[in-house]
Design a protein around this motif. Sequence first.
Motif, PDB file in Angstrom:
ATOM      1  N   ASP A  90       5.347  -4.025  -0.906  1.00  0.00           N
ATOM      2  CA  ASP A  90       4.606  -2.771  -0.743  1.00  0.00           C
ATOM      3  C   ASP A  90       5.484  -1.547  -0.962  1.00  0.00           C
ATOM      4  O   ASP A  90       5.041  -0.563  -1.552  1.00  0.00           O
ATOM      5  N   VAL A  91       6.706  -1.592  -0.472  1.00  0.00           N
ATOM      6  CA  VAL A  91       7.582  -0.423  -0.572  1.00  0.00           C
ATOM      7  C   VAL A  91       9.041  -0.869  -0.545  1.00  0.00           C
ATOM      8  O   VAL A  91       9.406  -1.793   0.189  1.00  0.00           O
ATOM      9  N   LEU A 118       7.306   3.009  -4.576  1.00  0.00           N
ATOM     10  CA  LEU A 118       6.014   2.339  -4.443  1.00  0.00           C
ATOM     11  C   LEU A 118       5.550   1.843  -5.816  1.00  0.00           C
ATOM     12  O   LEU A 118       5.899   2.438  -6.845  1.00  0.00           O
ATOM     13  N   VAL A 167      -2.563   4.001  -1.706  1.00  0.00           N
ATOM     14  CA  VAL A 167      -1.425   3.529  -0.919  1.00  0.00           C
ATOM     15  C   VAL A 167      -1.949   3.025   0.423  1.00  0.00           C
ATOM     16  O   VAL A 167      -2.623   3.770   1.146  1.00  0.00           O
ATOM     17  N   VAL A 189       1.701   1.253   4.707  1.00  0.00           N
ATOM     18  CA  VAL A 189       2.862   1.883   4.078  1.00  0.00           C
ATOM     19  C   VAL A 189       3.029   3.305   4.590  1.00  0.00           C
ATOM     20  O   VAL A 189       4.137   3.749   4.889  1.00  0.00           O
TER      21      VAL A 189
END
Length: 290
Positions: free
Chosen positions: A139-140, A268, A274, A278
């Motif tokens: 995700d990040v 990202l 998003v 996150v």
Amino acid sequence: MQIPDVEVFAAVATASSLSGAARRLGLSAMTVSRRLASLEKELGVRLVQRTTRSASLTPEGEVLLPFARSMLEADEAARATLKANAGTASGLLRVTAPTVFGQELIMPVIPRLLAENPALQVDLTLSDRIVDIVGLGIDVAIRIATLSDSGLVARALAPNPRVVCASPDYLARQGTPTHLEDLKNHQCIGLHGMPYWPFVHQGKAVSIRAEASFSANSVESVRAASKLGLGLAMLTYWDVRNELADGSLALVELEDVVPEQLSIAAVLPTRQYVPNRVRVLLEHLERALK
């Protein structure tokens, strides 16, 4: 099968006419006819017998109807669940970060993050390698580096300049360098992957090769070696902020150059949609970095 087409089919079955289905869905009769024809073409069968005033299901339509209603119920349930979770952080949050930063900055925020979001799970990968976040479904990624030009989205969280530092004992024995050329007369502890130390002189990038009797592949090892008096080290501020504060390492500032300016960034896969999981992580990190 497209949900709008299935929805039209189910409405026609309920209303027993195309015009009734159109009124039920708030569509034009032409749109209802077109969507129904599209579904029939996709499935390769006739689903509805039409007349000018009514419509009835064919045997194939009767077979499809319970499946169509199940699809619409599942679609409605999925939308309701996602809407209910839109304001909360839930699901599995996959994060990757450099080892030292992750241990010292991300790990301390995890307990509060999980306590405030009981439906959230966190999977943290600590690595000093740049990984493919899209391919691995991450995700990040928290990165401390000069970001390469890519299709990924980078969001700066805090400045994180490189710094030159050494133990007070080393500086007492070897003296404190004041200019870039002075570094050639010092032990400059090497970090694998960064054989040259980057600086800026009057707006232009310059560098000098790190020459020392010791080098290592991790920030932890370079920091430990510097504290032991093996030489100067170039790390980032957040790698050594505690040591600079407690005096185990001293900042070395050169008069003619400044070290490369970096930032801590969240990378990202995309800026669209998003996940809230996150967002809440980044909010916690930004507070910690302040």
